[in-house]
Design an enzyme around this catalytic site. Structure first.
Site, PDB file in Angstrom:
ATOM      1  N   GLY A 236      -1.436  59.276  84.618  1.00 43.27           N
ATOM      2  CA  GLY A 236      -0.276  60.051  85.059  1.00 43.27           C
ATOM      3  C   GLY A 236       0.988  59.624  84.345  1.00 43.27           C
ATOM      4  N   GLU A 694       4.143  49.478  86.409  1.00 41.06           N
ATOM      5  CA  GLU A 694       5.095  49.792  85.348  1.00 41.06           C
ATOM      6  C   GLU A 694       5.743  48.587  84.678  1.00 41.06           C
ATOM      7  OE1 GLU A 694       7.074  53.632  86.168  1.00 41.06           O
ATOM      8  OE2 GLU A 694       6.194  53.412  88.145  1.00 41.06           O
TER       9      GLU A 694
HETATM   10 MO1  MOS Z   1       5.694  56.130  86.917  1.00 47.46          MO
HETATM   11  S1  MOS Z   1       7.079  56.922  85.558  1.00 47.46           S
HETATM   12  O1  MOS Z   1       6.473  56.615  88.320  1.00 47.46           O
HETATM   13  O2  MOS Z   1       4.219  56.937  86.653  1.00 47.46           O
END
Ligand code: MOS
Length: 727
Positions: A236, A694
């Site tokens: 994603g 992230e």
């Molecule tokens: Mo992260 S940009 O919220 O997949």
């Protein structure tokens, strides 16, 4: 022994390697038709005429939708999605063209090939207007955003400009990062199927509840009439956190056609209509005392957005929390271009922002003639620099020390161009990694079945990160059952709702709900087993026993059978409480890397990286390591390869494919050594985990830029760093 933290294999691994895992475009429905989007070829203007007659007569074509005949939607196709953001969708409601690549028609046919052939013969005439595509020019009309996903666009505490002017040592530079585009292995895809008034969407999404809400609002129907199914997502990274035009277009086409419609984007269609990381220009000014103490930080960010809608790349966010400093100013401005709306892309703001801030810190270290790691330690933020709130947990100091030790940082000569191996100039660089920690409301249910196994569900997503596995582990511990005896299901809006799988929040949000539901279920079982003596009941490996009378033992299945044989169920909801006000919550890491630069050719390689992370409790040591390795690889990509090239004449992204949009292959990646601090952040949530999706991509682009400087003496303040920047 706790199942959580164990490096167990992915529970969904066998399904994936055997091809049994069903992705959005793979659902088989009777009479399924295939849709292909026709995209605009100008950046700004309107459609003077659209001739669909040849397409309508083409073999297998069922229908062609354009602004001429598309169903009129209640709000002109403008959907308001909360969270994460409003997205202005392109739903064939008028003749206006907002960007090159915008959906302007849809061809539906009996096969994908027929739809592609039909789309090729749609003829469009435009009335062109002059588009704004030049960031340099758009900058002069930059505007302040009304809002950001988190925090305010502008903050200031103390007096940054005054402190800067009076600082003993100053650096003041501008850093740039390019437009980038997400490329998950699985491009976006949607199948829409209506049964009477009810719509089912099989969608590749990071946010099933968000898709339901957005599509229902856009079509003007009750959310209860929309079901979104998404059991597997092939990556994603932010692009699937919002609902884009193709999802609603599939629903519109399926309704008009009276049969299910599949709309799968081709790889080139990933470049433009479904967002990407905005281009940034960032001024970072640092003022320090001679001993290295920061007295002032300014971080002024201009990022590109679309004329049709604002999106902010919040690159100044890490600067607001990373270092102790009493005079800080940060601003965010937007330069609007006639392009598709940009969006969240892995560590939005934190990745592009740490490149600028951590490059500037390295420049300051050289201005001070101070070791770059010493400079970070001299400005270590013991509490949130702005509010003074304590961290829920922070072990960055340990990360710095251990990562430096593993890397061998102590042997680094300060002077650039002081290490070489034949033709290769060798450089060592470091940077701080960081990503905020947030929770979102989530709910879950747990059901004990007559055979003693359990079914646990939450309407969350697994975007390839390991949600199935980690939630199975959480449930195993909370239920006292082996993970093999738990079936965890997700990805369906019929299940208890959860938030977006974005912002590294899935584990931190969903695990507490799963834990609570399972603990309630176990408590109910204990009550049946030994009424009045629940506190004495021990549950382990599918058996209940009494502490005072270990001989009194009964399996879960036997307890259920004794109670009548019906399944036993519990549900729970979890969200953050007062701890949110009491603590600052953020993850950190220390990244060290070596680069080698061919002195004659300028070729850059990154033979080794060491990353140490403070991210809370690890839920699964193996999956956690994979997440961080993936993030570091993407950081190498961001530092040295990725850039979406916009054609300034017509607004088309010209390298819209994986041959010309460069990402690393195995040969581009060297040794990656990832480790974690032993941490358990129960002030943040009951499972002690802060989220790890992230942070891996943050810091590393700056560390590489700093290593390139150390190798070559050349400070490159732009990404990606290419060989022509060095020769
Ligand atoms: Mo992260 S940009 O919220 O997949």
């Amino acid at each position: 022994m706790s199942v959580v933290t164990q490096p167990i294999d992915r529970t969904d691994g066998p399904l994936k390697v055997t091809g049994e895992a069903r992705y959005a475009a793979e659902f088989q429905l009777p009479r399924l038709a295939h849709a292909v989007i026709v995209q605009s070829t100008i950046a700004k203007g309107s459609i003077a005429s659209i001739d669909t007659s040849a397409a309508q007569k083409a073999p297998g074509v069922v229908m062609v939708l354009s602004h001429v005949n598309a169903p009129k939607l209640p709000q002109g196709g403008k959907a308001f999605i909360k969270p994460p953001a409003g997205r202005t969708l392109s739903l064939l409601q008028d003749d206006v063209v907002h960007y090159n690549g915008e959906p302007i028609a849809l061809v539906v046919a009996d096969t994908f090939e027929h739809a592609v052939a039909g789309a090729e013969v749609v003829k469009v005439r435009y009335r062109e207007q002059h588009p704004e595509l030049d960031f340099e020019r758009a900058k002069s009309a930059a505007h302040a955003p009304k809002q950001m996903p988190q925090g305010e666009p502008d903050v200031e505490w103390g007096d940054a400009d005054k402190a800067l002017a009076g600082a003993e040592v100053r650096v003041d530079q501008t850093y740039t990062t390019p437009m980038e585009t997400h490329n998950p292995m699985e491009p976006h895809a949607t199948i829409a199927a209506w049964e009477g008034e009810r719509l089912t969407l099989y969608d590749s999404t990071q946010y099933i509840s968000g898709v339901r809400e957005a599509v229902a609002k856009t079509l003007g129907i009750a959310p209860e009439r929309v079901r979104v199914v998404s059991p597997f997502v092939g990556g994603g990274f932010g692009c699937k956190g919002s609902t884009w035009s193709h999802v609603v277009l599939a629903a519109m086409a399926a309704q008009r056609a009276g049969r299910p419609v599949k709309l799968a984007l081709a790889r080139p269609q990933m470049f433009g209509p479904v967002g990407g990381r905005p281009q940034t220009e960032q001024r970072v000014a640092l003022g320090a005392q001679k001993d290295g103490k920061l007295v002032a930080i300014r971080h002024d960010v201009i990022s590109h957005t679309a004329v049709m809608e604002d999106f902010v790349e919040p690159s100044s966010m890490p600067t607001r929390q990373l270092y102790a400093c009493s005079n800080v100013a940060a601003t965010q401005r937007l330069a609007a271009l006639d392009v598709g709306v940009p969006t969240f892309q892995r560590a939005p703001g934190e990745s592009s922002g740490t490149f600028a801030l951590e490059s500037a810190m390295d420049e300051l270290a050289y201005a001070l003639n101070m070791d770059p790691l010493e400079l970070r330690l001299a400005n270590y933020a013991e509490a949130d620099p702005r509010t003074g709130k304590p961290w829920s947990s922070k072990m960055l100091r340990e990360c710095y020390a251990d990562a430096a030790e593993r890397f061998g940082w102590a042997k680094r000569p300060m002077k650039p161009r002081s290490m070489r191996d034949g033709h290769a100039l060798i450089g060592w660089g470091m940077a701080t990694a960081t990503y905020p920690a947030h929770r979102r409301p989530a709910s879950a249910m747990a059901r004990l079945l007559p055979d003693g196994t359990a079914l646990v569900r939450s309407g969350t997503q697994d975007i390839g990160t390991g949600t199935y596995t980690v939630m199975t582990q959480v449930a195993a511990d909370a239920l006292g059952l082996a993970p093999e005896r738990i079936d965890f299901e997700l990805g369906d809006t019929l299940m208890p709702p959860a938030g977006v799988s974005g912002g590294s929040t899935t584990v931190a949000s969903v695990a507490p709900a799963v834990k609570a539901a399972c603990e309630q279920l176990r408590a109910r079982l204990a009550r049946i087993f030994a009424p009045g003596k629940e506190s004495e009941v021990v549950a382990a490996d599918g058996w209940l026993s009494l502490k005072s009378d270990p001989a009194r033992r009964e399996s879960y299945a036997a307890v259920l059978a004794r109670a009548g044989g019906a399944p036993l169920e519990a549900s729970a909801h979890a969200e953050e409480g007062e701890e949110k006000e009491k603590f600052a919550t953020r993850s950190f890491g220390a990244v060290f890397c070596e680069v080698r630069v061919d002195e004659d050719l300028g070729r850059i390689s990154v033979p080794r990286i060491v990353g140490g992370y403070s991210v809370g409790r690890l839920m699964n040591a193996k999956l956690a390591r994979s997440q961080l390795i993936g993030g570091l690889v993407w950081g190498v990509s961001m530092a040295l390869m990725e850039e979406s090239h916009l054609d300034l004449r017509d607004g088309r992204i010209v390298n819209a494919n994986l041959a010309e949009y460069h990402v690393p292959v195995n040969a581009d990646i060297g040794a990656i050594d990832v480790f974690f601090c032993d941490e358990n952040d129960t002030r943040f949530n009951p499972v002690g985990a802060r989220g790890i999706g992230e942070i891996g991509i943050t810091g590393i682009p700056g560390a590489i830029a700093n290593a390139v400087y150390h190798a070559t003496g050349r400070r490159v303040r732009k990404l990606p760093i290419l060989l022509d920047d060095l020769i």
